[in-house]
Enzyme design. Structure first.
Site, mmCIF file in Angstrom:
data_model
loop_
_atom_site.group_PDB
_atom_site.id
_atom_site.type_symbol
_atom_site.label_atom_id
_atom_site.label_comp_id
_atom_site.label_asym_id
_atom_site.label_seq_id
_atom_site.Cartn_x
_atom_site.Cartn_y
_atom_site.Cartn_z
ATOM 1 N N ASP A 190 -2.224 5.957 11.891
ATOM 2 C CA ASP A 190 -1.443 5.566 10.718
ATOM 3 C C ASP A 190 -0.160 6.392 10.662
ATOM 4 O O ASP A 190 -0.171 7.558 10.273
ATOM 5 C CB ASP A 190 -2.264 5.768 9.449
ATOM 6 C CG ASP A 190 -1.550 5.247 8.204
ATOM 7 O OD1 ASP A 190 -0.367 4.857 8.314
ATOM 8 O OD2 ASP A 190 -2.173 5.239 7.120
ATOM 9 N N SER A 226 0.810 -1.217 0.000
ATOM 10 C CA SER A 226 0.000 0.000 0.000
ATOM 11 C C SER A 226 0.846 1.272 0.000
ATOM 12 O O SER A 226 0.355 2.329 -0.400
ATOM 13 C CB SER A 226 -0.956 0.002 1.198
ATOM 14 O OG SER A 226 -0.245 -0.201 2.403
ATOM 15 N N HIS A 233 1.777 5.209 6.268
ATOM 16 C CA HIS A 233 1.505 5.840 4.974
ATOM 17 C C HIS A 233 1.744 7.347 5.064
ATOM 18 O O HIS A 233 2.086 7.866 6.130
ATOM 19 C CB HIS A 233 0.072 5.531 4.532
ATOM 20 C CG HIS A 233 -0.193 4.063 4.405
ATOM 21 N ND1 HIS A 233 -0.727 3.311 5.440
ATOM 22 C CD2 HIS A 233 0.015 3.204 3.377
ATOM 23 C CE1 HIS A 233 -0.832 2.050 5.057
ATOM 24 N NE2 HIS A 233 -0.386 1.950 3.814
#
Length: 430
Positions: free
Chosen positions: A388, A143, A391
């Site tokens: 998160d 990702s 990312h």
């Protein structure tokens, strides 16, 4: 030595050394006329982009700082950034759309990477698309690789948006085409790079338990990339998850599987062998003639706890280079990648294949402020999502990877010619 001009040509009798000298002169005089790196004009794009979505009309000579290490430097303030917003780019994944979900600060978007000893130009979407006209680029990985692809689409959005030409509705495998430039962009989901399957959706850490066949190709991508001119391969954070390691279809150990009588192996065991197998897959492709870029590991920035124990990333500014250092697991992952890359590059060179390093590790180590944290969803949503710190927000620091990529493409022409010429000389000496 016979050249492909016909058997009766007088060139057949020309001494080898004269032919090689002539070939060298020809390469370094003719190639600059045709390759983007070595001297062409295009629409002007200054450090400050035009206010409209059309490039300005003047022409300039494009140069490249070939001797400069663009991956060592500092983050410097850029008042003109960002060069797109979450309102002008539709390609942003929801969990990285930090401004949509209420991130209160915006300074994290206003930095650019400044290498030591030279300038790294701000990304020019028209120049990039001109260089890759008629070509194709594949992202292979997890990702974070998808994060990079979506960043590139947003960075290119001032020039053109692509159309979706995906072969499947599966969002893990996407294909886009820029019609005006006949440029294809693709993403292949393979978080472990090798053949893998989920053995338990829960697992000991509630992130799944995976069977990794460390010496077997993942044919979901290895059978697809031969047609691509550029392949960017990356992997990292999924290897923290519990996994069973198989080699020659035999269980050799595991990573934190917590199963009795199974040897617990370090994460780096699987990581090294996965990259080794992925590079072996590329080198084994008969028809692949493209350039393989290793995009190095981008560290996470959990502070105050582990990812599942309240860890977060709430800093508001980058580190300076003297305020942090690559160490511990991040250093081990980086060195593992680079060691396997070196082996693959040497093997690939024998076949005329080209390998390059897109070294994002140091630059991203210095950006603890660039992650979504809790701003990847609404606070009132009834979902279980951890902060998160893996990312990257879009817009955000990951956009600098497109700056890196453009500079590397500008350098690629001369480097490719030099390597092919060297290979030619070596074969003639044999």
């Amino acid at each position: 030595m016979e050249l492909p001009f016909g058997k009766n040509q007088s060139l057949q009798k020309t001494p080898k050394i004269l032919i090689l000298v002539a070939a060298t002169i020809l390469i370094f005089t003719v190639v600059p006329l045709y390759h983007p790196l070595l001297g062409y004009t295009l629409r002007r794009f200054s450090d400050r982009p035009p206010s409209s979505f059309e490039p300005a009309d003047e022409s300039i000579q494009i140069t490249s700082n070939e001797k400069c290490d663009i991956f060592t430097g500092e983050w410097v303030h850029d008042p003109d950034a960002p060069y797109y917003t979450n309102m002008t780019c539709w390609a942003i994944h929801e969990h990285q759309n930090c401004m949509k979900y209420g991130r209160p600060d915006s300074e994290f978007m206003k930095w650019r990477w400044k290498p030591d000893g030279c300038e790294l130009p701000v990304f020019n979407p028209w120049q990039f698309l001109d260089i890759v006209r008629g070509k194709s680029l594949a992202f292979v990985g997890d990702s974070v690789g998808r994060n990079q692809m979506q960043s590139l689409i947003c960075m290119l959005s001032r020039a053109e948006y692509p159309i979706d030409e995906s072969y499947t509705p599966d969002e893990h495998f996407k294909r886009w085409r820029y019609i005006s430039y006949n440029f294809t962009l693709a993403f292949f989901w393979t978080p472990f790079l090798v053949k893998a399957e989920e053995a338990d959706s829960n697992g000991p850490t509630h992130t799944g338990l995976f069977n990794l066949y460390l010496d077997e190709f993942d044919d979901k991508w290895t059978t697809q990339i031969s047609e691509f001119d550029y392949v960017i391969i990356s992997a990292g954070h999924w290897f923290y998850r519990p996994a069973m390691y198989y080699e020659k279809r035999r269980l050799v150990g595991c990573r934190f599987c917590q199963i009795d009588n199974i040897v617990d192996l370090p994460m780096y065991y699987g990581y090294r062998r996965a990259f080794r197998t992925a590079f072996r897959a590329i080198n084994s492709l008969e028809n692949f003639k493209g350039v393989t870029f290793l995009r190095t590991f981008a560290p996470s920035h959990f502070e105050g706890g582990l990812w599942n124990q309240g860890g977060n990333c709430i800093r508001k500014a980058p580190f300076r280079s003297n305020e942090t250092r690559l160490e511990g697991e991040d250093l081990e992952l980086y060195m593992t990648q680079m060691e396997e890359f070196g082996v693959a590059e040497r093997e690939g060179k024998k076949k005329g294949l080209r390998y390059r390093v897109l070294d994002t590790t140091l630059a991203m180590l210095m950006r603890p402020d660039g992650h979504p944290s809790r701003y990847g969803h609404w606070p009132h949503e009834n979902v279980t999502l951890y902060n998160d710190c893996v990312h990257w927000c879009l817009p955000g620091p990951i956009d600098a990877w497109s700056d890196f990529m453009l500079e590397m493409l500008k350098r690629e022409g001369r480097r490719a010619v030099e390597e092919r010429l060297q290979l030619f000389w070596e074969k003639e000496k044999m």
